[in-house]
Structures are given as C-alpha cells and as structure tokens.
Design an enzyme around this catalytic site. Structure first.
Site, PDB file in Angstrom:
ATOM      1  N   GLU A  49       0.873  -1.171   0.000  1.00 28.34           N
ATOM      2  CA  GLU A  49       0.000   0.000   0.000  1.00 28.34           C
ATOM      3  C   GLU A  49       0.915   1.227   0.000  1.00 28.34           C
ATOM      4  O   GLU A  49       1.699   1.423   0.933  1.00 28.34           O
ATOM      5  CB  GLU A  49      -0.899  -0.016   1.228  1.00 28.34           C
ATOM      6  CG  GLU A  49      -1.987   1.037   1.208  1.00 28.34           C
ATOM      7  CD  GLU A  49      -2.834   1.011   2.471  1.00 28.34           C
ATOM      8  OE1 GLU A  49      -3.638   1.954   2.638  1.00 28.34           O
ATOM      9  OE2 GLU A  49      -2.687   0.082   3.291  1.00 28.34           O
ATOM     10  N   ASP A  60      -5.431  10.083   8.685  1.00 31.46           N
ATOM     11  CA  ASP A  60      -4.122   9.679   9.180  1.00 31.46           C
ATOM     12  C   ASP A  60      -3.740  10.446  10.434  1.00 31.46           C
ATOM     13  O   ASP A  60      -3.996  11.646  10.556  1.00 31.46           O
ATOM     14  CB  ASP A  60      -3.059   9.911   8.100  1.00 31.46           C
ATOM     15  CG  ASP A  60      -3.288   9.030   6.889  1.00 31.46           C
ATOM     16  OD1 ASP A  60      -3.357   7.805   7.078  1.00 31.46           O
ATOM     17  OD2 ASP A  60      -3.406   9.553   5.768  1.00 31.46           O
TER      18      ASP A  60
END
Length: 271
Positions: A49, A60
C-alpha cells in the site's frame, strides 16, 4: 482477474494470511521508495500500500501526516508516485500495489487520465479515503475500465446496510479499520475485531484486511488469526522518520521489522 484477486486466491490456497505494509511514497526522499518496496517484498510482503502525499490527510494520525509533509517538501506529486511504481515494476511484475490517498490529486489529473496512467505504471488499485460509494460512480467506472480495483474502508461503526453497499462497489479487498480514530491511535481489541470481520465476511465476498493499531509481531499474529490480511503502516512510518538523516538504512531496518511480522503471521497460520 486482477493482480490483487490473483494474489489473494493464491494465498488462500496456501493457507497464508497476506502481509500488507504501508509507506508514503517519497518519504523521506524519492530515491528511497523503490529500494524500500523491494526490501519489503523480500521480507515477506504480499501486497504494498503506497501512500500518495497529501496536505490534509484526514484519516491519518500525526506519524503519517508528517510523512506526507516530508514527501511534499521534496516536491513529490501524484505523477511522481506513478513514476515510482513504474520503476518498481521494472524488477517486480507480480506484487500488487495499491495507492492510498485522497480525491483531490486525482480530480486535478482527471479520473480517466489517472486510471489510464495508473494502469500503464503498473498500479493495481486505489484506496481513496474521501470518496463514499454514493459519490464514486465516475471514479469507479474509470478504474474498472482500466482493470483497477477500488478498495474501501469499513469502520467499527459501519452498519450491515453500509457494509453491503460498499460490497456492491468494492473490489480486490476491503480494509477494516480496527479502531475508532486515525492511523496510529488506540489499542487493538482482537475479540472485537474477530466479531466484526466475521460479520463483514457474512455480508460481502471479498477478502478482509485489518489495519490501524497493529504495532508489533504479537498484534500481527492475533489479527492474522481472524483476517485475510494484516495491514501495518504507522509502525513502519515511525521507523522511517527516526532514520530520516540516514535514509540508506531504511530498506534494511524496515525489511528486518517486517520479517518479524511475517514469522509471527506464518506461525499463527500454522497454528
């Protein structure tokens, strides 16, 4: 069948749980990423990824936010990320690569041009955090038209109806966010994860990867016992940050850490 579907089918046939590492492309410098990707595969990664740097990465936590900031400071763009994948493909035609990021850079490029360029570079799929299935028709069409998978996130709060809706448009695999919060936050409740993964599997026919909260070999092994894939990101990116002034050491250090996760996952699979 896509490279992602092919890889998961192969892993299932061997009774093996996938290990999917996440790193941000271009962190701490663009020249590091391709050697790092190869080192991760050598250490046992089954898919990669690859984060597309973005200025406002809302899903995030601070560790990966800082990784985006470091890559953006190096001028890394979506075009550069595709170039990194293309360079990786020169020596690895098989390992699936999923781009993880946000819609804005794709919209700037255009859905169809992005899908075509991604396919040409050797990308296998995209996880676009801020595109709900109700608004992703054009992106889904563009990606499908070029043989690319669109991976979706599922949360602990996702209802059965929501899971089914995502199952109608997702392909490749789905990514179950194992904790409430952003990447790198909270601790893992494996029993709760197992129950949710069972529910997801009863509602959609795709492999289920689990990420967020996987920090070491122990948590990786516990997740491997219940999921089709173990996804690890912040634990890698924090190590990359620590080695920012010695980037030549990053592939080796990350490879060694991933190898410990691979051993633990394989032991859980064998048990």
């Amino acid at each position: 069948m896509s490279r992602i579907a092919t890889r998961f089918a192969s892993l299932k046939g061997r009774g093996r749980t996938a290990l999917i590492p996440f790193v941000t492309a271009g962190d701490p410098q663009p020249a590091t990423t391709v050697p790092l990707m190869h080192a991760m595969v050598a250490a046992g990664a089954d898919l990669i990824e690859l984060g597309v740097p973005f200025s406002d990465p809302m899903a995030d936590g601070p560790v990966i936010q800082r990784a985006s900031e470091r890559a953006l400071a190096q001028g890394v763009s979506l075009h550069d990320v595709l170039g990194i994948v293309r360079a990786f493909r020169a020596d690895d035609p098989d390992t699936p690569v999923v781009l993880m990021g946000y819609l804005n850079p794709i919209e700037v490029m255009g859905y169809e041009p992005f899908a075509a360029a991604a396919q040409a570079a050797g990308v296998d799929g995209a996880l676009v955090v801020d595109v709900p299935p109700e608004e992703g028709h054009d992106l889904v069409a563009a990606l499908r038209g070029h043989g690319l998978d669109l991976v979706y996130l599922l949360a602990p709060t996702s209802t059965d109806a929501r899971i089914r809706r995502i199952g109608e448009v997702a392909s490749g695999f789905v990514y179950y966010v194992s904790v409430k919060g952003v990447t790198g936050s909270a601790s893992l409740d494996t029993d709760a994860v197992a129950a949710r993964v069972d529910t997801i599997k009863s509602l959609i026919p795709l492999p289920v990867g689990v990420g967020f909260g996987i920090k070491d070999a122990d948590t990786a092994a516990r997740v491997a016992a219940v999921a089709d894939a173990v996804i690890v990101g912040s634990a890698l990116v924090s190590r990359i940050e620590e080695l920012g002034t010695t980037p030549e050491l990053i592939p080796g250090v990350i490879g060694d850490f991933l190898a410990t996760l691979r051993v633990a996952i394989d032991a859980a699979d064998a048990g």
